[in-house]
Design an enzyme around this catalytic site. Structure first.
Site, short mmCIF file in Angstrom:
data_model
loop_
_atom_site.label_atom_id
_atom_site.label_comp_id
_atom_site.label_asym_id
_atom_site.label_seq_id
_atom_site.Cartn_x
_atom_site.Cartn_y
_atom_site.Cartn_z
N HIS A 1 81.50 43.81 81.60
CA HIS A 1 80.41 42.90 81.20
C HIS A 1 80.47 41.54 81.90
O HIS A 1 80.42 40.50 81.27
CB HIS A 1 80.42 42.72 79.68
CG HIS A 1 80.08 43.95 78.92
ND1 HIS A 1 79.88 43.95 77.55
CD2 HIS A 1 79.93 45.23 79.31
CE1 HIS A 1 79.61 45.18 77.14
NE2 HIS A 1 79.65 45.98 78.19
N GLU B 1 67.86 46.23 75.78
CA GLU B 1 66.81 45.27 75.46
C GLU B 1 66.11 44.72 76.70
O GLU B 1 66.73 44.54 77.75
CB GLU B 1 67.40 44.06 74.71
CG GLU B 1 68.09 44.39 73.41
CD GLU B 1 68.68 43.15 72.73
OE1 GLU B 1 69.16 43.29 71.59
OE2 GLU B 1 68.66 42.06 73.34
N TYR C 1 80.20 51.69 69.33
CA TYR C 1 80.51 52.99 69.91
C TYR C 1 81.29 53.88 68.94
O TYR C 1 81.25 55.10 69.05
CB TYR C 1 81.28 52.83 71.22
CG TYR C 1 80.42 52.33 72.35
CD1 TYR C 1 79.45 53.15 72.92
CD2 TYR C 1 80.55 51.03 72.84
CE1 TYR C 1 78.65 52.70 73.96
CE2 TYR C 1 79.74 50.56 73.87
CZ TYR C 1 78.79 51.41 74.42
OH TYR C 1 77.99 50.95 75.44
#
Length: 376
Positions: free
Chosen positions: A155, A247, A268
């Site tokens: 990320h 999104e 998850y």
């Protein structure tokens, strides 16, 4: 910039050349476009076009390549700092400066390791091609680093967009799979940032007076892998949710987009996350997906080659192996099309002639470059 023919290039550069446009096309089926295979790269991450129609392409392992779609020539660009490509790390985005015609400035992002910790950095340098074809970025400087650097390989985000007036640079910092930094006012992780072109925080950012890091424009984000402006100056962003909940957001200054407190997906391990709902204090996405599409790359289409799509957002799908179109109507967005591309799509870009260009990031090929043109 001088256009170099293969005959003029040193042998070392010729060895790096591709085969050029292969004129292969994928069966159009029901797709309203044909996909021509232009080249193959080693796990590419991003691309941007130069004014002369050539492109800069970044690869995961840390190479930046000058590529000519007309003849397939690939020239490695020197002067790029070392990337840490473990996990989701890479040499990431690459974007020309709004002042490129004057100063040849190129901005790029990459993940790096420093003192055992990792983060995403923003850098700039000046494009320089010598008479013998060798190419480099001169005077490369790292002008911004995410804060803090942390352990782990996920990320990073690292997408770049310039404001329509050319005065500001917007830069995405992922929350590095650490959740809480997205809500931490002192960290840049999990944020959209607004910077000056020299990498310093822009004056007037909306949260600085409240004690936030002065670079922050919006917060509460997860893994922001696409950012772009529409024709009216609205800033759109897409990000990967957890298990579901990918999104598309309309980014407004000072707003909190909710991660990790709310999401239309789940953890998850199956644990629930409260969904976005009216009055919860968080800005809800304009469009979301469950199951996930795993978005990678984003651009706003303004070309004439596909007039029916002018004013749409295009998104690359990684796990969904797809190209996705989102229809915009002012500040509203809705799902429009999703085409199966048969490979993970890491990058989407509009070409100079209005064609749509894609980069695969692996799978059935190392990472083909595709050019989409109308089917008929």
């Amino acid at each position: 910039m001088r256009h170099m023919t293969l005959a003029a290039l040193p042998l070392a550069l010729i060895a790096c050349s591709g085969d050029g446009a292969s004129n292969q096309t994928t069966p159009p089926g029901e797709k309203p476009f044909k996909a021509s295979v232009i080249a193959d790269f080693d796990s590419p991450w991003a691309m941007t076009f130069l004014p002369d129609g050539r492109a800069l392409v970044t690869e995961k392992a840390g190479e930046m390549i000058l590529f000519d779609p007309k003849n397939g020539t690939k020239i490695p660009i020197a002067g790029i700092p070392k990337s840490d490509s473990e996990g989701q790390g890479a040499l990431m985005d690459v974007v020309l400066s709004p002042t490129f015609a004057k100063d040849k400035a190129v901005y790029f992002s990459f993940s790096e390791e420093r003192d055992g910790l990792k983060g995403v950095a923003l850098a700039k340098g000046a494009f320089n091609q010598a008479n013998d074809g060798t190419t480099k970025l001169d005077g490369v400087q790292i002008i911004f680093r995410a804060s803090p650097y942390v352990e782990g390989n996920g990320h990073y985000s690292g997408r770049i967009a310039f404001s329509p007036d050319g005065k500001y640079l917007f830069f995405t910092n992922g929350e590095r799979q650490k959740f809480d930094p997205a809500q931490d006012p002192k960290a840049t992780l999990g944020k959209v940032l607004r910077l000056n072109l020299d990498g310093t925080p822009a004056a007037g950012n909306p949260l600085a007076a409240k004690g936030f890091n002065p670079a922050i424009w919006s917060y509460g984000h997860r893994n922001l892998l696409g950012i772009t402006f529409d024709k009216d100056g609205r800033l759109w962003e897409q990000e990967m949710g957890p298990k579901g909940g990918d999104e598309v957001n309309l980014i407004k200054p000072g707003l909190n987009y909710g991660w990790p407190n709310v999401s239309n997906g789940s953890h998850y391990d199956g644990r629930d996350i409260p969904d976005h709902k009216a009055g919860d204090g968080y800005e809800a996405p304009k469009v979301w997906w469950n199951p996930s599409i795993s978005p990678g790359g984003l651009f706003y289409y303004s070309g004439d080659l596909f007039p029916q799509w002018k004013g749409s957002l295009f998104i690359g799908g990684l796990s969904s192996q797809s190209l996705i179109r989102v229809k915009l109507d002012g500040d509203k967005a809705e799902k429009a099309d999703q085409w199966d591309m048969g490979a993970r799509i890491r990058e989407v870009e509009q070409g100079p002639d209005g064609a749509i260009w894609l980069l695969e990031d692996g799978g059935k090929s190392q990472g083909r470059m595709l050019k989409l043109t109308p089917a008929s």
